[in-house]
Design a protein around this motif. Structure first.
Motif, mmCIF file in Angstrom:
data_model
loop_
_atom_site.group_PDB
_atom_site.id
_atom_site.type_symbol
_atom_site.label_atom_id
_atom_site.label_comp_id
_atom_site.label_asym_id
_atom_site.label_seq_id
_atom_site.Cartn_x
_atom_site.Cartn_y
_atom_site.Cartn_z
ATOM 1 N N VAL A 98 -15.893 -0.981 -92.343
ATOM 2 C CA VAL A 98 -14.930 -0.253 -91.524
ATOM 3 C C VAL A 98 -15.385 1.190 -91.345
ATOM 4 O O VAL A 98 -15.324 1.751 -90.246
ATOM 5 C CB VAL A 98 -13.522 -0.323 -92.152
ATOM 6 C CG1 VAL A 98 -12.576 0.659 -91.469
ATOM 7 C CG2 VAL A 98 -12.961 -1.739 -92.049
ATOM 8 N N ARG A 99 -15.857 1.799 -92.431
ATOM 9 C CA ARG A 99 -16.333 3.182 -92.336
ATOM 10 C C ARG A 99 -17.553 3.282 -91.407
ATOM 11 O O ARG A 99 -17.671 4.240 -90.623
ATOM 12 C CB ARG A 99 -16.674 3.713 -93.727
ATOM 13 C CG ARG A 99 -15.450 4.096 -94.545
ATOM 14 C CD ARG A 99 -15.841 4.848 -95.803
ATOM 15 N NE ARG A 99 -16.349 3.938 -96.823
ATOM 16 C CZ ARG A 99 -15.581 3.333 -97.735
ATOM 17 N NH1 ARG A 99 -14.278 3.537 -97.747
ATOM 18 N NH2 ARG A 99 -16.109 2.528 -98.637
ATOM 19 N N ALA A 100 -18.452 2.298 -91.477
ATOM 20 C CA ALA A 100 -19.647 2.323 -90.634
ATOM 21 C C ALA A 100 -19.281 2.192 -89.157
ATOM 22 O O ALA A 100 -19.847 2.884 -88.298
ATOM 23 C CB ALA A 100 -20.599 1.205 -91.039
ATOM 24 N N THR A 101 -18.330 1.314 -88.843
ATOM 25 C CA THR A 101 -17.938 1.131 -87.444
ATOM 26 C C THR A 101 -17.176 2.346 -86.927
ATOM 27 O O THR A 101 -17.328 2.733 -85.763
ATOM 28 C CB THR A 101 -17.096 -0.141 -87.265
ATOM 29 O OG1 THR A 101 -15.950 -0.086 -88.118
ATOM 30 C CG2 THR A 101 -17.909 -1.378 -87.610
ATOM 31 N N GLU A 102 -16.359 2.966 -87.771
ATOM 32 C CA GLU A 102 -15.641 4.174 -87.353
ATOM 33 C C GLU A 102 -16.618 5.320 -87.101
ATOM 34 O O GLU A 102 -16.434 6.105 -86.165
ATOM 35 C CB GLU A 102 -14.616 4.560 -88.420
ATOM 36 C CG GLU A 102 -13.412 3.609 -88.472
ATOM 37 C CD GLU A 102 -12.423 3.982 -89.553
ATOM 38 O OE1 GLU A 102 -12.766 4.842 -90.394
ATOM 39 O OE2 GLU A 102 -11.307 3.415 -89.554
ATOM 40 N N ARG A 103 -17.648 5.403 -87.919
ATOM 41 C CA ARG A 103 -18.651 6.447 -87.719
ATOM 42 C C ARG A 103 -19.383 6.239 -86.387
ATOM 43 O O ARG A 103 -19.657 7.206 -85.656
ATOM 44 C CB ARG A 103 -19.653 6.432 -88.870
ATOM 45 C CG ARG A 103 -20.639 7.595 -88.851
ATOM 46 C CD ARG A 103 -21.644 7.474 -89.969
ATOM 47 N NE ARG A 103 -22.510 8.643 -90.033
ATOM 48 C CZ ARG A 103 -23.689 8.664 -90.645
ATOM 49 N NH1 ARG A 103 -24.128 7.587 -91.277
ATOM 50 N NH2 ARG A 103 -24.421 9.768 -90.646
ATOM 51 N N PHE A 104 -19.665 4.987 -86.059
ATOM 52 C CA PHE A 104 -20.319 4.698 -84.789
ATOM 53 C C PHE A 104 -19.422 5.094 -83.623
ATOM 54 O O PHE A 104 -19.867 5.709 -82.645
ATOM 55 C CB PHE A 104 -20.671 3.206 -84.726
ATOM 56 C CG PHE A 104 -21.383 2.792 -83.463
ATOM 57 C CD1 PHE A 104 -22.394 3.574 -82.920
ATOM 58 C CD2 PHE A 104 -21.051 1.618 -82.822
ATOM 59 C CE1 PHE A 104 -23.057 3.193 -81.760
ATOM 60 C CE2 PHE A 104 -21.700 1.221 -81.655
ATOM 61 C CZ PHE A 104 -22.705 2.014 -81.128
ATOM 62 N N THR A 105 -18.139 4.778 -83.728
ATOM 63 C CA THR A 105 -17.201 5.094 -82.655
ATOM 64 C C THR A 105 -17.033 6.602 -82.468
ATOM 65 O O THR A 105 -16.997 7.104 -81.342
ATOM 66 C CB THR A 105 -15.830 4.453 -82.937
ATOM 67 O OG1 THR A 105 -15.975 3.031 -83.003
ATOM 68 C CG2 THR A 105 -14.818 4.806 -81.860
ATOM 69 N N LYS A 106 -16.947 7.330 -83.575
ATOM 70 C CA LYS A 106 -16.645 8.759 -83.497
ATOM 71 C C LYS A 106 -17.889 9.633 -83.349
ATOM 72 O O LYS A 106 -17.854 10.662 -82.671
ATOM 73 C CB LYS A 106 -15.865 9.181 -84.742
ATOM 74 C CG LYS A 106 -14.477 8.532 -84.837
ATOM 75 C CD LYS A 106 -13.788 8.893 -86.143
ATOM 76 C CE LYS A 106 -12.416 8.221 -86.244
ATOM 77 N NZ LYS A 106 -11.745 8.519 -87.542
ATOM 78 N N GLU A 107 -18.997 9.225 -83.995
ATOM 79 C CA GLU A 107 -20.179 10.082 -84.018
ATOM 80 C C GLU A 107 -21.383 9.490 -83.298
ATOM 81 O O GLU A 107 -22.430 10.123 -83.212
ATOM 82 C CB GLU A 107 -20.565 10.391 -85.471
ATOM 83 C CG GLU A 107 -19.462 11.049 -86.287
ATOM 84 C CD GLU A 107 -19.865 11.274 -87.726
ATOM 85 O OE1 GLU A 107 -21.049 11.617 -87.968
ATOM 86 O OE2 GLU A 107 -19.024 11.090 -88.634
ATOM 87 N N ARG A 108 -21.257 8.257 -82.789
ATOM 88 C CA ARG A 108 -22.337 7.549 -82.099
ATOM 89 C C ARG A 108 -23.547 7.331 -83.001
ATOM 90 O O ARG A 108 -24.694 7.302 -82.542
ATOM 91 C CB ARG A 108 -22.806 8.274 -80.833
ATOM 92 C CG ARG A 108 -21.733 9.019 -80.076
ATOM 93 C CD ARG A 108 -20.663 8.160 -79.491
ATOM 94 N NE ARG A 108 -19.653 9.002 -78.865
ATOM 95 C CZ ARG A 108 -18.356 8.792 -78.951
ATOM 96 N NH1 ARG A 108 -17.887 7.773 -79.623
ATOM 97 N NH2 ARG A 108 -17.493 9.596 -78.361
ATOM 98 N N ILE A 109 -23.317 7.180 -84.293
ATOM 99 C CA ILE A 109 -24.405 6.899 -85.242
ATOM 100 C C ILE A 109 -24.306 5.430 -85.629
ATOM 101 O O ILE A 109 -23.382 5.016 -86.327
ATOM 102 C CB ILE A 109 -24.315 7.797 -86.485
ATOM 103 C CG1 ILE A 109 -24.425 9.269 -86.069
ATOM 104 C CG2 ILE A 109 -25.403 7.429 -87.488
ATOM 105 C CD1 ILE A 109 -24.204 10.248 -87.217
ATOM 106 N N LEU A 110 -25.260 4.636 -85.173
ATOM 107 C CA LEU A 110 -25.245 3.193 -85.392
ATOM 108 C C LEU A 110 -25.991 2.834 -86.665
ATOM 109 O O LEU A 110 -27.104 3.307 -86.906
ATOM 110 C CB LEU A 110 -25.887 2.477 -84.204
ATOM 111 C CG LEU A 110 -26.046 0.964 -84.350
ATOM 112 C CD1 LEU A 110 -24.699 0.270 -84.369
ATOM 113 C CD2 LEU A 110 -26.931 0.403 -83.229
ATOM 114 N N ASP A 111 -25.381 2.003 -87.483
ATOM 115 C CA ASP A 111 -26.044 1.434 -88.646
ATOM 116 C C ASP A 111 -26.455 0.012 -88.270
ATOM 117 O O ASP A 111 -25.599 -0.872 -88.149
ATOM 118 C CB ASP A 111 -25.087 1.408 -89.849
ATOM 119 C CG ASP A 111 -25.760 0.914 -91.121
ATOM 120 O OD1 ASP A 111 -26.798 0.227 -91.019
ATOM 121 O OD2 ASP A 111 -25.243 1.202 -92.213
ATOM 122 N N PRO A 112 -27.746 -0.266 -88.076
ATOM 123 C CA PRO A 112 -28.168 -1.600 -87.637
ATOM 124 C C PRO A 112 -27.879 -2.710 -88.650
ATOM 125 O O PRO A 112 -27.915 -3.894 -88.287
ATOM 126 C CB PRO A 112 -29.684 -1.444 -87.436
ATOM 127 C CG PRO A 112 -29.895 0.022 -87.227
ATOM 128 C CD PRO A 112 -28.882 0.682 -88.110
#
Length: 532
Positions: free
Chosen positions: A135-149
């Motif tokens: 959940v934290r990884a997906t929220e970071r992608f949504t808010k900061e555009r940082i994708l964790d592959p």
């Protein structure tokens, strides 16, 4: 006593379950049959064909005293109740090490559960994170555009279904479907999934369900190892004896391979190492958003009791020759989710919470991709998907914004479009006006335009100019299939069992769970429980 299900009981939408029970009792009494025990709702759906007379169509489960003949069942429009549980047969071969389940999506979860409950102490490898970290990884992608592959909407605990509507519909006619639903309820899913015609859990509740399933696996002697990706398979005499992973080698007595439909690196490894994999047809397309209130009004009529009926859903399709365009994974009151799993690519999906209380309805509109479109080769199928995702990344400005086009402009052949009453929900509105014809092949956009115009005949206002299209939807299913024999083993292997959507044998949460269970049952039919 004989347990039966009486089907096709139609009552006005304003009436409650008591009216359905009264109708069921009248049907039984007309044949001189008496009920035994309580009545329960087995299935409930909405018939909105006549907007001035919306009805609930209900199936009632009850017991009947004595025996009942097939002739009586036919007159009642009833069937006998068959409550099916897995029939476990234990083999007599001994495993040198514990079995390993690769992937903790629906197939992996139900495979691991069944193994753990029967004494096999499985080790589960999941390339992504636990629910909380995911959940934290997906929220970071949504808010900061940082994708964790490694941890995103595609990878992690629960698989791609965790960040979805949590739909449980399936066209698979398997007696174990009811068992899957009951187990999901055991882990926290609402009881209503047992009788709704179109059951869903919602991403918020599904996360708890996955966490509770994980706890059950661990309590029964299993393990779940996150951030542990399988990178290689070591075989001797056609038997897997060890898996190579990002955290070292793991000896194994047998393997259930349930990697999910986005495990492209796993696919490439298998193909390059001689496993029998064939390409298959799949679909790509867009997400379309309307106001949910407009969909409700169009399908139910203005002023319908949404509290009782639930938000309107739709299924639409049109065929032109060998190719079709159809709606897929409709999310009432949901959002368009950012579903990329590779850097430099944009992917969209649909997601909703259990309450489905968002302002917009969104749905995938997908067009068939035939094997001849990409060269009838499994790796070329993956490349076909990837090229679309990379084109969307470029069209969106290369920072994970999704390319957006209003429906009016799309149908008119114009770029972008001014956002009106329908606000895009992808990444909280992080979209860029563009031209979806720069993203998707012409045969896809042409059939999308034709299909949308046809769908206007089914749902008035569907082709509204201010509807919003975002692209691309590319992960509707795996573009390939890992071949297996009648015992569920990968061709050329004695103890590798491909399973689920990622293996090309399922299309959703329920069917993937069923396939994972079948894989576990096949494994158990060969091996005795692990006793070390």
């Amino acid at each position: 006593m004989t347990n039966i299900i009486l089907r096709g009981i139609s009552i006005p939408s304003s009436e409650g379950d008591a009216a359905a029970f009264a109708t069921a009792k009248k049907r039984l009494n007309a044949l001189g049959l008496l009920t035994a025990g309580e009545m329960h709702i087995h299935r409930r759906s909405v018939d909105a064909r006549k907007k001035g007379d919306i009805r609930l169509v209900i199936s009632v489960m009850t017991g009947v005293k004595g025996n009942i003949s097939e002739k009586q069942l036919a007159r009642l429009d009833a069937v006998r109740v068959v409550q099916s549980d897995p029939e476990i047969c234990f083999g007599n071969e001994k495993m040198s090490h514990r079995p390993v389940v690769v992937g903790f999506g629906p197939a992996g979860i139900f495979a691991a559960l069944l193994l753990a409950e029967n004494g096999y102490r499985p080790i589960v490898l999941e390339r992504g994170d636990s629910i909380a970290d995911r959940v934290r990884a997906t929220e970071r992608f949504t808010k900061e555009r940082i994708l964790d592959p490694s941890s995103n909407i595609q990878f992690g605990a629960g698989g791609a279904g965790t960040f979805s509507d949590g739909k449980l519909m399936t066209r698979v006619n398997d007696p174990l479907c009811g068992y899957v639903l009951r187990r999901l309820c055991d882990f926290g899913a609402p009881r209503e999934i047992l009788y709704h015609a179109k059951p869903h859990i919602g991403t918020d509740v599904l996360r708890t369900v996955v966490e509770n399933a994980e706890k059950a696996v661990i309590s029964l002697g299993g393990e779940v190892r996150y951030r542990t990706q399988m990178t290689g398979i070591l075989q001797k005499n056609n038997s897997v004896y060890c898996l190579q992973t990002t955290k070292g080698e793991i000896p194994c007595g047998a393997v259930i391979l349930a990697p999910g439909h986005s495990a492209r690196d796993t696919y490439r490894y298998l193909i390059e190492n001689g496993y029998n994999i064939i390409p298959k047809d799949f679909s790509v397309g867009v997400r379309i958003e309307h106001l949910q209130s407009d969909i409700d009004d169009a399908m139910y009529g203005t002023g319908a009791d949404i509290q009782r009926l639930g938000h309107a859903e739709y299924q639409l399709s049109h065929r032109e020759g060998a190719r079709g365009v159809y709606s897929f994974c409709m999310c009432p009151g949901g959002v368009v989710a950012a579903a990329a799993s590779e850097e430099g690519g944009v992917v969209v999906n649909g997601m909703s919470y259990h309450a489905r209380d968002g302002k917009n309805a969104n749905c995938a509109l997908a067009v068939s991709v035939l094997k001849s479109d990409y060269g009838d080769d499994a790796l070329k199928a993956i490349d076909f998907q990837r090229r679309i995702e990379q084109a969307a990344f470029r069209e969106g400005g290369c920072d994970y914004a999704a390319p957006m086009q209003t429906l009016g402009n799309f149908l008119a052949g114009k770029t972008g479009g001014e956002i009106g009453k329908i606000r895009p929900t992808y990444m909280d509105g992080y979209v860029k006006p563009g031209d979806l014809r720069n993203v998707l092949p012409m045969f896809v956009t042409d059939l999308l335009a034709l299909g949308i115009r046809r769908f206007e005949r089914n749902i008035k206002g569907y082709a509204s100019p201010d509807a919003v299209l975002t692209a691309p939807e590319t992960r509707t299913s795996a573009p390939l299939r890992i071949l297996r024999n009648e015992e569920g083993k990968a061709i050329g292997s004695d103890n590798l069992y491909p399973a689920g959507e990622g293996a090309g044998y399922a299309g959703g949460i329920t069917s993937a769970a069923l396939d994972g269970m079948r894989a576990a049952m096949n494994l158990m039919a060969k091996y005795m429980p692990y006793d070390k």
